[in-house]
Design an enzyme around this catalytic site. Sequence first.
Site, PDB file in Angstrom:
ATOM      1  N   SER A 621       0.851  -1.188   0.000  1.00 58.35           N
ATOM      2  CA  SER A 621       0.000   0.000   0.000  1.00 58.35           C
ATOM      3  C   SER A 621       0.896   1.251   0.000  1.00 58.35           C
ATOM      4  O   SER A 621       1.670   1.430  -0.931  1.00 58.35           O
ATOM      5  CB  SER A 621      -0.975  -0.037   1.185  1.00 58.35           C
ATOM      6  OG  SER A 621      -2.061   0.828   0.982  1.00 58.35           O
ATOM      7  N   ASP A 696      -8.706  -5.026  -6.679  1.00 60.07           N
ATOM      8  CA  ASP A 696      -8.468  -4.115  -5.560  1.00 60.07           C
ATOM      9  C   ASP A 696      -9.344  -2.881  -5.755  1.00 60.07           C
ATOM     10  O   ASP A 696      -9.166  -2.120  -6.709  1.00 60.07           O
ATOM     11  CB  ASP A 696      -6.988  -3.729  -5.532  1.00 60.07           C
ATOM     12  CG  ASP A 696      -6.592  -2.945  -4.282  1.00 60.07           C
ATOM     13  OD1 ASP A 696      -7.480  -2.360  -3.642  1.00 60.07           O
ATOM     14  OD2 ASP A 696      -5.388  -2.905  -3.967  1.00 60.07           O
ATOM     15  N   HIS A 728      -7.320  -5.720  -1.943  1.00 60.03           N
ATOM     16  CA  HIS A 728      -6.120  -4.978  -1.555  1.00 60.03           C
ATOM     17  C   HIS A 728      -5.010  -5.886  -1.010  1.00 60.03           C
ATOM     18  O   HIS A 728      -3.856  -5.485  -0.950  1.00 60.03           O
ATOM     19  CB  HIS A 728      -6.477  -3.917  -0.513  1.00 60.03           C
ATOM     20  CG  HIS A 728      -5.419  -2.874  -0.325  1.00 60.03           C
ATOM     21  ND1 HIS A 728      -4.820  -2.221  -1.380  1.00 60.03           N
ATOM     22  CD2 HIS A 728      -4.830  -2.377   0.795  1.00 60.03           C
ATOM     23  CE1 HIS A 728      -3.926  -1.356  -0.919  1.00 60.03           C
ATOM     24  NE2 HIS A 728      -3.908  -1.444   0.391  1.00 60.03           N
TER      25      HIS A 728
END
Length: 751
Positions: A621, A696, A728
């Site tokens: 991320s 995602d 994700h």
Amino acid sequence: MTVTDETVMDVLDGSDCFPIEEIVHYPLPGYGAPTSVAFSPDDSLVTYLYSSENTLNRNLFSFDPTTGKQDLLFNPPGGGLDEDNLSAEEKLRRERLRERGLGVTRYEWVKTGPHENAVMVPLPAGIYFQNLSSQPQLKLQSAPTSPVIDPHLSPDGSMLSYVRDNELHVLDLLQNESKQITFGADGKTLTHGVAEYIAQEEMDRRHGYWWSLDSKFIAFTQVDSSAIPNFTIVHQGHSTTGPDAQEDHAYPFAGGPNANVRLGVVSANGGEVTWMDVFCGGKDQANHDEEYLARVNWMHGNILTAQVLNRSHSKLKILKFDIQTGEREVLLVEEHDTWVSLHDCFTPLDKGLGKFSGGFIWASEKTGFKHLYLHDASGKCLEPITQGDWMVEQIAGVNEAAGLVYFTGTLDSPLECHLYCTKLFPDENCALPLKLTKGKGKHVVVIDHQMRRYIDIHDSLDYPPRISLCDLQDGSVIMPLYEQPLAVTKNKKLQLQPPEIFEVQAKDGTTLYGVLYKPDATKFGPPPYKTMVSVYGGPSVQLACDSWVNTVDMRAQHLRSKGILVWKMDNRGSARRGIKFEGAVKNNFGLLDAEDQVSGAEWLIKQGLTKAGHIGIYGWSYGGYLSAISLCRFPDVFRCAISGAPVTSWDGYDTFYTEKYMGLPTENQSGYAFGAVLHHVPDLNGKLLLVHGLIDENVHFRHTARLVNALVAARKPYELLIFPDARHMPRPVKDRLYMEERIWDFIKRTL
């Protein structure tokens, strides 16, 4: 025998003392401890979710501190929740919560009578009620095509509220009759009682409705997302095509429109809605004063309050409403040039203590650190309750009669978290808050209703979570509730050594904290070692801390067992150090955060711990973003990078998060350009592995696709690992195991 790179690799490939499967096993060692700990309404029992088999599949247990007896309170029929029996809506809510738990994942206590308690347990099949002396009862059925969403009990325990088909409903538990109390949702762009995507993902506001304290009214949101263009995600891994193989999301990109959000109040029995005088969202002007509905709270006397935040995050207002007319008045205005961060410390004072009647506690970062302040009923700030170069994290409880506030904070160290007690009404001889928790590390606490005892969930680098019942007056342990002797055996087998904490100086002299996983010198020889830097680095997150979560960072421990030194350090921009420290990245993602990571790498080399030219970096991320941009910006420092689900250009991320830290794209063009990984691709020399899920819905695969286009245009090599059915983060064990095997293979080849 001289230890060389070749002999180290022989040890790596022949060693099976730390199987790679251990990285993907959940729960992590020591984290099979009870969770969701709570006191019963009469404080006679302690309840918690727990798996006696040390799996993610948990049941609800109760413990009687008086008798020392533990009972299985609720065993979900059919096994409860699993990844295969969830509705699409609940799967997305679990993504927002980062929830992995199975079986029973939440419950609420309800007092059904003066001498009888029960619990409400939501499951995919419906809502169950479990009386302590009877069999579980299915009160409300759910269905995959019409699921029950976000159920909650009224404060008096007589009603159950829930959202179904984007409308708010109330079930009268005495009459067993359900009533729809909102109308007009279209199931596509207009919803009632459901928190919008931005609220769930970025604002930590999970709910779209709130019971009044007397159980007579419900405040709720009406969300209109029609102004937001849909972003379509195609399930490329499906065997079918068409509508079932794609999903549309109202995703507000930076600089674009947000959802329109209104706040209404309706009787719990249904009837006409009174709309409050507030309208959030729908505009993309930087000066829009009421862009986000951040928090909603009820005060005694059926006074409704709402916290609204402007688009630039520089001003937050607390509004107070007359629920009969919807008229408003401004109770408080909080402003800061850097940004105003949201929190849950707003606490009404309702016991009628003279001049403080109708007042409240508020938390502000106006001194540079988050502290508590006492306000009167008009919103005027009377005095600080806490102060100093440290921060309050959460209010754990308030005893108004005794004039005491209990809170968690960083007074002892920014690497720890403790429970403290201080005076609600400070005097001139203001002493430092009294620390109640014992032992270094992190403490999570739950205080009972009578303000006499608390549950202390304590862990540190040296100890997995242990749970104790403690005296709220002096912090002394009344009795231990949970210890983990079984975890110790596994830790010894895997040779899980706690990492060490070090201090590093940034270029401007700021102290940075890092944790170091050092290989066994008896097996791999003395340093320097090849090194992997584990990074997150973004706002609101802290990695370097005195917590067991670092000891059971299984990827780091696995790499350490292979002779790789692992280092993780919190750069400027990370959490729990005050607004100056975190605000260093304002308008400049990818600048100081990446440079601080270089300072950490240079410190490792200077200490003789790390081989120059053999340093890699990895993260997910924001950490994936920081890994990729650091590899590009500093080719002489980083040799390889693993970039998981990275944001590669901030114009492709959401409004709330991106604009808080980077401003609007039209007003910070240079910052957006410099902060994009795409901008730095021409400088890439190292090896890059990109990892991303195709569906995602948070950081879209589009980010990786845009980076690949830039890499192709610059004729730069890269490796790509795709998970067609992952959001994700990959969830199935087989996917995560394959990912870890590929990551280890990449590190062996490129470091």
